[in-house]
Design an enzyme around this catalytic site. Structure first.
Site, short mmCIF file in Angstrom:
data_model
loop_
_atom_site.label_atom_id
_atom_site.label_comp_id
_atom_site.label_asym_id
_atom_site.label_seq_id
_atom_site.Cartn_x
_atom_site.Cartn_y
_atom_site.Cartn_z
N TYR A 28 75.03 91.33 109.67
CA TYR A 28 74.39 90.85 110.90
C TYR A 28 72.92 90.56 110.65
O TYR A 28 72.39 89.52 111.08
CB TYR A 28 74.56 91.91 111.99
N GLU A 50 73.48 92.09 124.95
CA GLU A 50 72.28 92.92 124.96
C GLU A 50 72.28 93.83 126.18
O GLU A 50 71.83 94.98 126.12
CB GLU A 50 71.02 92.05 124.94
N TRP A 58 73.31 99.34 118.79
CA TRP A 58 73.80 97.97 118.66
C TRP A 58 75.09 97.92 117.84
O TRP A 58 75.95 97.07 118.09
CB TRP A 58 72.73 97.08 118.03
#
Length: 203
Positions: A28, A50, A58
């Site tokens: 990522y 988000e 995350w």
């Protein structure tokens, strides 16, 4: 080496230290984070994820992203805006996503708001808040990376004024980082150079 500086990854190249805890993060970090993202649907997806990340790590969202995409019709705004009460109940029972009622409701409500906007309007609004890259010092350590900026606060206010939910200044800044409005890769990070060529073009 000072705390928060880049760390050598599996291939020996220096990376932001947060990127090295899992292989998913390395990919990522190297291929997505900080690279310019354009397109209303793509930005709606990032904004939604988000929001779901708020209060969580995350990696929790990243590993569920395929499940989110399947559950939310690929985050196509027009499709999600047409979701029914039955779809909402389906989402609340879907173990492949984060079953947070407030976040699910915000994601559905945001799609209904955005479905009334013109093509490219979300893209234009978000990118109009990108700061001048020459006016930002390049971060050398994680301590140099802010959680909120004047631009993210302004973006949050602009999105809320237009009726969007779960778009606080911290969430707005995470969006700005993830979508390339700012480059918060550390100074010696290998990704700073590789991100210069956008791999997402306006649609």
């Amino acid at each position: 080496m000072s705390a928060g500086e880049t760390v050598a990854g599996p291939d020996g190249a220096p990376r932001c230290p947060w990127a090295l805890s899992t292989a998913d993060y390395v990919t990522y970090h190297d291929e997505e984070w900080g690279r310019p993202v354009h397109g209303d649907d793509a930005l709606y997806e990032r904004l939604s994820l988000e929001a779901f990340q708020s209060g969580l790590s995350w990696i929790t969202i990243l590993r569920r992203r395929p499940g989110f995409r399947a559950a939310f019709a690929g985050f196509e705004i027009a499709e999600v805006a047409a979701f029914t009460d039955e779809d909402r109940e389906r989402l609340l029972a879907d173990a492949g996503i984060i079953r947070n009622r407030a976040k699910i409701d915000a994601t559905l409500a945001n799609a209904r708001v955005l479905a009334e906007w013109g093509p490219g309007e979300l893209d234009e609004l978000i990118w109009s808040h990108a700061p001048d890259p020459d006016g930002r010092p390049v971060p050398k350590t994680l301590a140099d990376v802010p959680a909120v900026t004047p631009e993210s606060t302004a973006l949050s206010k602009a999105l809320k004024k237009r009726g969007l939910r779960f778009v606080g200044p911290t969430t707005a800044y995470a969006l700005m980082q993830a979508c390339g409005l700012v480059d918060d890769h550390l100074e010696s990070c290998v990704a700073r150079e590789s991100r210069r060529a956008p791999d997402h073009l306006p649609r």
